[in-house]
Design a protein around this motif. Structure first.
Motif, PDB file in Angstrom:
ATOM      1  N   ILE A 232       0.848  -1.187   0.000  1.00 29.97           N
ATOM      2  CA  ILE A 232       0.000   0.000   0.000  1.00 29.97           C
ATOM      3  C   ILE A 232       0.886   1.238   0.000  1.00 29.97           C
ATOM      4  CG2 ILE A 232      -1.928  -1.107   1.204  1.00 29.97           C
ATOM      5  CD1 ILE A 232      -0.958   0.318   3.780  1.00 29.97           C
ATOM      6  N   THR A 233       0.283   2.384  -0.273  1.00 25.95           N
ATOM      7  CA  THR A 233       0.982   3.666  -0.172  1.00 25.95           C
ATOM      8  C   THR A 233       0.280   4.532   0.862  1.00 25.95           C
ATOM      9  OG1 THR A 233      -0.332   4.611  -1.979  1.00 25.95           O
ATOM     10  CG2 THR A 233       1.785   3.627  -2.565  1.00 25.95           C
ATOM     11  N   ILE A 234       1.064   5.324   1.562  1.00 29.28           N
ATOM     12  CA  ILE A 234       0.534   6.316   2.500  1.00 29.28           C
ATOM     13  C   ILE A 234       0.960   7.687   1.972  1.00 29.28           C
ATOM     14  CG2 ILE A 234       0.462   7.139   4.866  1.00 29.28           C
ATOM     15  CD1 ILE A 234      -0.713   4.332   4.506  1.00 29.28           C
ATOM     16  N   THR A 235      -0.023   8.491   1.602  1.00 30.60           N
ATOM     17  CA  THR A 235       0.246   9.793   0.991  1.00 30.60           C
ATOM     18  C   THR A 235      -0.019  10.906   1.994  1.00 30.60           C
ATOM     19  OG1 THR A 235      -0.385   8.959  -1.186  1.00 30.60           O
ATOM     20  CG2 THR A 235      -0.342  11.343  -0.919  1.00 30.60           C
ATOM     21  N   LEU A 236       0.897  11.870   2.051  1.00 31.11           N
ATOM     22  CA  LEU A 236       0.754  13.033   2.921  1.00 31.11           C
ATOM     23  C   LEU A 236       0.087  14.147   2.131  1.00 31.11           C
ATOM     24  CD1 LEU A 236       1.401  14.521   5.614  1.00 31.11           C
ATOM     25  CD2 LEU A 236       3.596  15.176   4.576  1.00 31.11           C
ATOM     26  N   LYS A 237      -1.139  14.496   2.512  1.00 29.97           N
ATOM     27  CA  LYS A 237      -1.902  15.538   1.839  1.00 29.97           C
ATOM     28  C   LYS A 237      -1.953  16.785   2.717  1.00 29.97           C
ATOM     29  CE  LYS A 237      -3.672  13.329  -1.846  1.00 29.97           C
ATOM     30  NZ  LYS A 237      -3.599  13.822  -3.238  1.00 29.97           N
ATOM     31  N   LEU A 260       9.082  12.192   8.514  1.00 33.10           N
ATOM     32  CA  LEU A 260      10.146  11.237   8.223  1.00 33.10           C
ATOM     33  C   LEU A 260       9.623   9.823   8.470  1.00 33.10           C
ATOM     34  CD1 LEU A 260      13.117  13.020  10.037  1.00 33.10           C
ATOM     35  CD2 LEU A 260      12.945  12.662   7.573  1.00 33.10           C
ATOM     36  N   ARG A 261       9.899   8.955   7.522  1.00 33.61           N
ATOM     37  CA  ARG A 261       9.595   7.533   7.713  1.00 33.61           C
ATOM     38  C   ARG A 261      10.851   6.749   7.374  1.00 33.61           C
ATOM     39  NH1 ARG A 261       8.980   2.701   4.216  1.00 33.61           N
ATOM     40  NH2 ARG A 261       7.660   1.278   5.416  1.00 33.61           N
ATOM     41  N   ALA A 262      11.350   5.991   8.345  1.00 30.71           N
ATOM     42  CA  ALA A 262      12.599   5.249   8.194  1.00 30.71           C
ATOM     43  C   ALA A 262      13.745   6.165   7.782  1.00 30.71           C
ATOM     44  CB  ALA A 262      12.433   4.110   7.186  1.00 30.71           C
ATOM     45  N   ALA A 271       4.538  10.352  -0.950  1.00 27.52           N
ATOM     46  CA  ALA A 271       4.038   9.119  -0.352  1.00 27.52           C
ATOM     47  C   ALA A 271       5.195   8.194  -0.037  1.00 27.52           C
ATOM     48  CB  ALA A 271       3.050   8.435  -1.296  1.00 27.52           C
ATOM     49  N   PHE A 272       4.933   7.247   0.845  1.00 34.37           N
ATOM     50  CA  PHE A 272       5.876   6.151   1.059  1.00 34.37           C
ATOM     51  C   PHE A 272       5.122   4.833   0.917  1.00 34.37           C
ATOM     52  CE2 PHE A 272       4.396   7.187   5.388  1.00 34.37           C
ATOM     53  CZ  PHE A 272       4.056   5.937   5.895  1.00 34.37           C
ATOM     54  N   GLN A 273       5.852   3.804   0.541  1.00 32.12           N
ATOM     55  CA  GLN A 273       5.244   2.491   0.339  1.00 32.12           C
ATOM     56  C   GLN A 273       5.486   1.613   1.544  1.00 32.12           C
ATOM     57  OE1 GLN A 273       5.323   0.744  -3.637  1.00 32.12           O
ATOM     58  NE2 GLN A 273       5.826  -1.246  -2.749  1.00 32.12           N
ATOM     59  N   THR A 274       4.455   0.878   1.927  1.00 32.01           N
ATOM     60  CA  THR A 274       4.533  -0.049   3.046  1.00 32.01           C
ATOM     61  C   THR A 274       3.662  -1.253   2.701  1.00 32.01           C
ATOM     62  OG1 THR A 274       4.272  -0.241   5.454  1.00 32.01           O
ATOM     63  CG2 THR A 274       2.686   1.159   4.295  1.00 32.01           C
ATOM     64  N   GLY A 304      -1.166  23.489  12.496  1.00 28.42           N
ATOM     65  CA  GLY A 304      -1.198  23.119  11.088  1.00 28.42           C
ATOM     66  C   GLY A 304      -2.028  21.860  10.945  1.00 28.42           C
ATOM     67  N   SER A 305      -2.361  21.497   9.720  1.00 25.84           N
ATOM     68  CA  SER A 305      -3.162  20.294   9.520  1.00 25.84           C
ATOM     69  C   SER A 305      -2.776  19.616   8.208  1.00 25.84           C
ATOM     70  CB  SER A 305      -4.652  20.608   9.532  1.00 25.84           C
ATOM     71  OG  SER A 305      -4.996  21.455   8.442  1.00 25.84           O
ATOM     72  N   ALA A 306      -2.964  18.315   8.170  1.00 23.44           N
ATOM     73  CA  ALA A 306      -2.704  17.522   6.986  1.00 23.44           C
ATOM     74  C   ALA A 306      -3.509  16.243   7.095  1.00 23.44           C
ATOM     75  CB  ALA A 306      -1.206  17.219   6.846  1.00 23.44           C
ATOM     76  N   THR A 307      -3.509  15.473   6.029  1.00 17.11           N
ATOM     77  CA  THR A 307      -4.244  14.204   5.996  1.00 17.11           C
ATOM     78  C   THR A 307      -3.336  13.119   5.454  1.00 17.11           C
ATOM     79  OG1 THR A 307      -6.315  15.404   5.576  1.00 17.11           O
ATOM     80  CG2 THR A 307      -6.301  13.041   5.119  1.00 17.11           C
ATOM     81  N   LEU A 308      -3.373  11.965   6.099  1.00 16.78           N
ATOM     82  CA  LEU A 308      -2.688  10.789   5.605  1.00 16.78           C
ATOM     83  C   LEU A 308      -3.704   9.889   4.903  1.00 16.78           C
ATOM     84  CD1 LEU A 308      -0.375   9.972   8.653  1.00 16.78           C
ATOM     85  CD2 LEU A 308       0.333  10.904   6.441  1.00 16.78           C
ATOM     86  N   VAL A 309      -3.415   9.512   3.658  1.00 16.67           N
ATOM     87  CA  VAL A 309      -4.365   8.766   2.842  1.00 16.67           C
ATOM     88  C   VAL A 309      -3.753   7.424   2.459  1.00 16.67           C
ATOM     89  CG1 VAL A 309      -5.716   8.741   0.707  1.00 16.67           C
ATOM     90  CG2 VAL A 309      -5.371  10.894   1.947  1.00 16.67           C
ATOM     91  N   MET A 310      -4.495   6.340   2.726  1.00 16.81           N
ATOM     92  CA  MET A 310      -4.052   5.010   2.315  1.00 16.81           C
ATOM     93  C   MET A 310      -4.530   4.720   0.893  1.00 16.81           C
ATOM     94  SD  MET A 310      -5.004   1.244   3.899  1.00 16.81           S
ATOM     95  CE  MET A 310      -4.795   1.806   5.580  1.00 16.81           C
TER      96      MET A 310
END
Length: 313
Positions: A232-237, A260-262, A271-274, A304-310
């Motif tokens: 899957i991907t996790i996208t920072l919006k 930061l991821r890893a 986005a990052f893949q997991t 501030g605000s953001a959304t993480l989308v799978m």
């Protein structure tokens, strides 16, 4: 007299199949060449196992022609009565007709509307819907002007006119919106509070790698359908900071927050893949507070605000 009578009957046959449609009480649009293109303002409303694409009123009528009101048109569904637009073709769709749901392929002869020859519009009360899914999928990004779908209808009447035209109603989005048909969640769909607590503004670094002001967050992924194992991907919006497109914008213009991821920075809209194994998974990520190069941020609260989308790769 026979010649005049013949012209009268010809005109009657031409007007017997005429129709007009309108949205939300606006101007009437003629159904020409057995089709009509409608701009509809769409809202997405969750229902039981589906997302309804509604928020507008589509009316059609028997075009006023001065003939007796006893004449009527009847609109029914026809073969493949819903053809989803290009952005919906990989999803399970359907039509809700008078509060009854019909999944694709929608069959023929489902009655939608009776239109008397009285000049009044009849609400079709028919909307597209998307069946939600318990596995990951990408959000559907609809842009104003996109074709949402085509309704294929059969028009009959009680005038004795032998013509039974197929009417195609093309529905175009009059607004932009994003719809997420997956019920997979990040942290059970709860808000993630990233709290840096009291911050010494002199210690804030100028990059996500150098700053010591960080907060570690655990992301947990889950899907209701069993046995799902896939990448899957996790996208920072979210909006980027004005001084650095790699970090999120904060209410204090001299501050930004990076992800930061890893050890790898994820930029806004990046986005990052997991992976999900047997319908669940997770990652540890770090949010890092940064400042504009050479600045001394003003004291006081900031946010501030953001959304993480799978999604799927």
């Amino acid at each position: 007299m026979k010649y005049l009578t013949g012209i009268f009957l010809l005109l009657l046959m031409q007007t017997a199949t005429a129709s007009q449609c309108r949205v939300d009480g606006g101007g009437w649009i003629d159904v020409t060449q057995d089709s009509v293109s409608i701009q509809v303002p769409v809202k997405t409303n969750p229902g039981t196992g589906l997302i309804l694409l509604d928020g507008y009123q589509l009316e059609c009528r028997y075009t006023p022609d001065g003939f007796p009101a006893l004449f009527r048109d009847y609109w029914h569904t026809w073969d493949n009565a819903l053809i989803p637009g290009p952005k919906f073709t990989s999803y399970r769709m359907g039509l809700r007709i008078k509060n009854t749901d019909y999944p694709v392929p929608v069959g023929r002869r489902i009655h939608i509307a009776t239109m008397p020859n009285n000049g009044r519009g009849v609400n079709l009360n028919t909307y597209m819907y998307i069946l939600i899914q318990g596995s990951p999928g990408n959000p559907i990004d609809i842009v104003q002007g996109d074709l949402l779908g085509t309704m294929v209808l059969k028009q009959t009447n009680n005038t004795g006119n032998p013509l039974e035209p197929i009417v195609r109603v093309y529905l175009y989005a009059d607004n932009s919106f994003v719809v997420e048909p997956s019920t997979c969640t990040i942290n059970n769909d709860q808000a993630i509070d990233v709290n840096f607590n009291q911050v010494d503004r002199t210690r804030i670094g100028e990059s996500v790698i150098s700053t010591p002001i960080t907060a570690n967050i655990r992301l947990n992924y889950s899907c209701p359908d069993p046995g799902i194992t896939l990448p899957i991907t996790i996208t920072l919006k979210g909006p980027p900071a004005g001084f650095d497109s790699g970090v999120l914008n904060m209410s204090n213009p001299d501050l930004g927050t990076g992800l930061l991821r890893a050890g790898v920075q994820v930029r806004p809209e990046g986005a990052f893949q997991t992976n999900i194994y047997n319908s669940s998974g997770g990652d540890d990520v770090t949010f890092a507070l940064t400042r504009r190069v050479g600045s001394t941020p003003a004291t006081g609260d900031f946010s501030g605000s953001a959304t993480l989308v799978m999604g799927v790769p």
